[in-house]
Motif scaffolding. Sequence first.
Motif, PDB file in Angstrom:
ATOM      1  N   THR A  98       0.875  -1.170   0.000  1.00 32.04           N
ATOM      2  CA  THR A  98       0.000   0.000   0.000  1.00 32.04           C
ATOM      3  C   THR A  98       0.913   1.221   0.000  1.00 32.04           C
ATOM      4  OG1 THR A  98      -1.714  -1.150   1.270  1.00 32.04           O
ATOM      5  CG2 THR A  98      -1.771   1.262   1.292  1.00 32.04           C
ATOM      6  N   GLN A  99       0.668   2.156  -0.888  1.00 26.92           N
ATOM      7  CA  GLN A  99       1.477   3.381  -0.969  1.00 26.92           C
ATOM      8  C   GLN A  99       1.024   4.357   0.117  1.00 26.92           C
ATOM      9  OE1 GLN A  99       3.999   3.689  -3.320  1.00 26.92           O
ATOM     10  NE2 GLN A  99       4.613   5.534  -2.230  1.00 26.92           N
ATOM     11  N   LEU A 100       1.967   4.807   0.950  1.00 28.13           N
ATOM     12  CA  LEU A 100       1.680   5.754   2.017  1.00 28.13           C
ATOM     13  C   LEU A 100       2.638   6.933   1.925  1.00 28.13           C
ATOM     14  CD1 LEU A 100       1.294   3.286   5.032  1.00 28.13           C
ATOM     15  CD2 LEU A 100      -0.540   4.312   3.669  1.00 28.13           C
ATOM     16  N   SER A 101       2.267   8.039   2.556  1.00 24.97           N
ATOM     17  CA  SER A 101       3.111   9.237   2.567  1.00 24.97           C
ATOM     18  C   SER A 101       3.708   9.421   3.953  1.00 24.97           C
ATOM     19  CB  SER A 101       2.297  10.466   2.180  1.00 24.97           C
ATOM     20  OG  SER A 101       1.828  10.345   0.853  1.00 24.97           O
ATOM     21  N   SER A 102       5.007   9.386   4.033  1.00 23.82           N
ATOM     22  CA  SER A 102       5.737   9.516   5.285  1.00 23.82           C
ATOM     23  C   SER A 102       5.352  10.793   6.025  1.00 23.82           C
ATOM     24  CB  SER A 102       7.233   9.509   4.973  1.00 23.82           C
ATOM     25  OG  SER A 102       7.986   9.634   6.140  1.00 23.82           O
ATOM     26  N   GLY A 103       5.133  10.662   7.334  1.00 23.18           N
ATOM     27  CA  GLY A 103       4.829  11.816   8.166  1.00 23.18           C
ATOM     28  C   GLY A 103       3.439  12.396   8.002  1.00 23.18           C
ATOM     29  N   GLN A 104       2.619  11.787   7.150  1.00 23.23           N
ATOM     30  CA  GLN A 104       1.272  12.297   6.890  1.00 23.23           C
ATOM     31  C   GLN A 104       0.235  11.580   7.756  1.00 23.23           C
ATOM     32  OE1 GLN A 104       0.658  14.941   4.677  1.00 23.23           O
ATOM     33  NE2 GLN A 104       2.888  14.997   4.879  1.00 23.23           N
ATOM     34  N   SER A 105      -0.945  12.157   7.830  1.00 25.32           N
ATOM     35  CA  SER A 105      -2.056  11.529   8.541  1.00 25.32           C
ATOM     36  C   SER A 105      -2.582  10.352   7.719  1.00 25.32           C
ATOM     37  CB  SER A 105      -3.162  12.554   8.764  1.00 25.32           C
ATOM     38  OG  SER A 105      -4.252  11.949   9.421  1.00 25.32           O
ATOM     39  N   HIS A 106      -2.965   9.300   8.388  1.00 27.08           N
ATOM     40  CA  HIS A 106      -3.536   8.131   7.714  1.00 27.08           C
ATOM     41  C   HIS A 106      -4.683   7.590   8.573  1.00 27.08           C
ATOM     42  CE1 HIS A 106      -3.755   4.609   5.143  1.00 27.08           C
ATOM     43  NE2 HIS A 106      -3.829   3.874   6.237  1.00 27.08           N
ATOM     44  N   THR A 107      -5.718   7.106   7.916  1.00 23.84           N
ATOM     45  CA  THR A 107      -6.827   6.475   8.621  1.00 23.84           C
ATOM     46  C   THR A 107      -6.683   4.959   8.496  1.00 23.84           C
ATOM     47  OG1 THR A 107      -8.289   8.342   8.173  1.00 23.84           O
ATOM     48  CG2 THR A 107      -9.335   6.246   8.796  1.00 23.84           C
ATOM     49  N   PHE A 108      -6.405   4.321   9.613  1.00 26.34           N
ATOM     50  CA  PHE A 108      -6.321   2.864   9.672  1.00 26.34           C
ATOM     51  C   PHE A 108      -7.731   2.337   9.908  1.00 26.34           C
ATOM     52  CE2 PHE A 108      -2.237   4.469  10.948  1.00 26.34           C
ATOM     53  CZ  PHE A 108      -1.357   3.658  10.256  1.00 26.34           C
ATOM     54  N   SER A 109      -8.057   1.207   9.312  1.00 21.47           N
ATOM     55  CA  SER A 109      -9.389   0.650   9.560  1.00 21.47           C
ATOM     56  C   SER A 109      -9.328  -0.865   9.684  1.00 21.47           C
ATOM     57  CB  SER A 109     -10.376   1.062   8.462  1.00 21.47           C
ATOM     58  OG  SER A 109     -10.058   0.452   7.243  1.00 21.47           O
ATOM     59  N   TRP A 110     -10.249  -1.381  10.455  1.00 21.94           N
ATOM     60  CA  TRP A 110     -10.427  -2.818  10.680  1.00 21.94           C
ATOM     61  C   TRP A 110     -11.877  -3.165  10.396  1.00 21.94           C
ATOM     62  CZ3 TRP A 110      -7.025  -6.396  13.394  1.00 21.94           C
ATOM     63  CH2 TRP A 110      -5.774  -5.847  13.696  1.00 21.94           C
ATOM     64  N   ARG A 111     -12.089  -4.329   9.821  1.00 21.73           N
ATOM     65  CA  ARG A 111     -13.436  -4.901   9.668  1.00 21.73           C
ATOM     66  C   ARG A 111     -13.608  -5.921  10.790  1.00 21.73           C
ATOM     67  NH1 ARG A 111     -15.812  -3.414   5.041  1.00 21.73           N
ATOM     68  NH2 ARG A 111     -14.427  -2.550   3.459  1.00 21.73           N
ATOM     69  N   ILE A 112     -14.596  -5.689  11.630  1.00 22.27           N
ATOM     70  CA  ILE A 112     -14.804  -6.509  12.814  1.00 22.27           C
ATOM     71  C   ILE A 112     -16.019  -7.404  12.595  1.00 22.27           C
ATOM     72  CG2 ILE A 112     -15.150  -6.501  15.305  1.00 22.27           C
ATOM     73  CD1 ILE A 112     -12.506  -5.141  14.458  1.00 22.27           C
ATOM     74  N   LYS A 113     -15.800  -8.705  12.622  1.00 25.05           N
ATOM     75  CA  LYS A 113     -16.902  -9.662  12.426  1.00 25.05           C
ATOM     76  C   LYS A 113     -17.525 -10.076  13.756  1.00 25.05           C
ATOM     77  CE  LYS A 113     -16.437 -10.170   7.935  1.00 25.05           C
ATOM     78  NZ  LYS A 113     -17.238 -10.705   6.893  1.00 25.05           N
ATOM     79  N   VAL A 114     -16.695 -10.229  14.782  1.00 26.47           N
ATOM     80  CA  VAL A 114     -17.189 -10.539  16.132  1.00 26.47           C
ATOM     81  C   VAL A 114     -16.617  -9.470  17.043  1.00 26.47           C
ATOM     82  CG1 VAL A 114     -17.203 -12.202  18.022  1.00 26.47           C
ATOM     83  CG2 VAL A 114     -17.320 -13.014  15.664  1.00 26.47           C
ATOM     84  N   ARG A 115     -17.491  -8.703  17.660  1.00 24.67           N
ATOM     85  CA  ARG A 115     -17.084  -7.530  18.418  1.00 24.67           C
ATOM     86  C   ARG A 115     -16.721  -7.902  19.845  1.00 24.67           C
ATOM     87  NH1 ARG A 115     -22.073  -4.045  17.695  1.00 24.67           N
ATOM     88  NH2 ARG A 115     -20.883  -2.674  19.036  1.00 24.67           N
ATOM     89  N   HIS A 116     -15.435  -8.033  20.108  1.00 21.53           N
ATOM     90  CA  HIS A 116     -14.925  -8.377  21.437  1.00 21.53           C
ATOM     91  C   HIS A 116     -14.672  -7.120  22.266  1.00 21.53           C
ATOM     92  CE1 HIS A 116     -14.119 -12.586  20.460  1.00 21.53           C
ATOM     93  NE2 HIS A 116     -13.564 -12.194  19.327  1.00 21.53           N
ATOM     94  N   ALA A 117     -14.829  -7.238  23.587  1.00 19.52           N
ATOM     95  CA  ALA A 117     -14.388  -6.171  24.485  1.00 19.52           C
ATOM     96  C   ALA A 117     -12.894  -5.958  24.214  1.00 19.52           C
ATOM     97  CB  ALA A 117     -14.634  -6.569  25.934  1.00 19.52           C
ATOM     98  N   THR A 118     -12.491  -4.710  24.055  1.00 19.86           N
ATOM     99  CA  THR A 118     -11.157  -4.395  23.541  1.00 19.86           C
ATOM    100  C   THR A 118     -10.338  -3.582  24.526  1.00 19.86           C
ATOM    101  OG1 THR A 118     -11.993  -4.459  21.281  1.00 19.86           O
ATOM    102  CG2 THR A 118      -9.976  -3.185  21.650  1.00 19.86           C
ATOM    103  N   SER A 119      -9.078  -3.995  24.695  1.00 20.90           N
ATOM    104  CA  SER A 119      -8.132  -3.198  25.484  1.00 20.90           C
ATOM    105  C   SER A 119      -7.603  -2.046  24.651  1.00 20.90           C
ATOM    106  CB  SER A 119      -6.952  -4.055  25.956  1.00 20.90           C
ATOM    107  OG  SER A 119      -7.383  -5.043  26.843  1.00 20.90           O
ATOM    108  N   ASP A 120      -7.042  -2.381  23.469  1.00 16.23           N
ATOM    109  CA  ASP A 120      -6.511  -1.339  22.594  1.00 16.23           C
ATOM    110  C   ASP A 120      -6.156  -1.899  21.226  1.00 16.23           C
ATOM    111  OD1 ASP A 120      -3.948  -2.605  22.788  1.00 16.23           O
ATOM    112  OD2 ASP A 120      -3.422  -1.364  24.513  1.00 16.23           O
TER     113      ASP A 120
END
Length: 196
Positions: A98-120
Motif C-alpha cells: 500500500t502506498q503511504l506518505s511519510s509523516g502524513q495523517s492516515h486512517t487505519f481501519s479494521w473490519r470486525i466480524k465478532v465484536r470483542h471487548a477491547t483493550s486497545d
Amino acid sequence: MRRKITSVLVGLGVLGGTLVAATGSAQSHGYADSATSRQQLCATGAVRNCGQIQWEPESVEGLKGFPSAGPADGRICAGGNGRFSELDDPRGGAWPTTQLSSGQSHTFSWRIKVRHATSDFRYYITKDGYNPAKPLTRADLEPQPFLTVPFGGVRPAAVVTHNGTLPQKSGRHLILGVWTIADTANAFYACSDVRF
C-alpha cells in the motif's frame, strides 16, 4: 411420556449449548483493511496460494501481550497460528504494498466480524534497513508502537477507524496492527506491507 419429552428437550439443550460452544471459537473476528493486510490480499484473491486464510481473513488470533509475549518471531503475521503460516512467508519480499506518505495523517481501519471487548489497538512499524525477504521478527520492529488507541474494554463497531500520523520512513516497510482483546488471553494480528 412427560418424562421422555423433558429428557429429549434437555438433550437438545445440551446439544445446542455444545454446538454454540464448539462454533464460538471458530467464528471469525476481525482484520485490517487499511493499510491493506496480507489476509485481505489473500481473501480478495489479489495474492494466490494462501491456504486457509483466504476463507478466514478475520481469524488471525494468537496470544496477547505483544511484544513481550504473543507469537514467536517468524510467526507474527499469522499470530502464531500454523493454519495460516502462508502469512509469515515473505514471498521473497514480493507481497503487494500500500502506498503511504511519510509523516502524513492516515486512517487505519479494521473490519470486525465478532465484536470483542477491547483493550486497545496498537500499530508497530519496521526499522530502517528492514529486509522484506525474511520472516518478521521483533528485532525488525521499532520497539514502541507509533500509534496506540485505547478502548477501555468497549466493544468496537463493525468497522473501526483510527487516525494517526505515519512515522518518517522511506522505501518498503511493514506495519503490524495488534488488536488486543480485554476479556480473553488473545489478540488479533495483521501485517500490512507498505511503501513510503
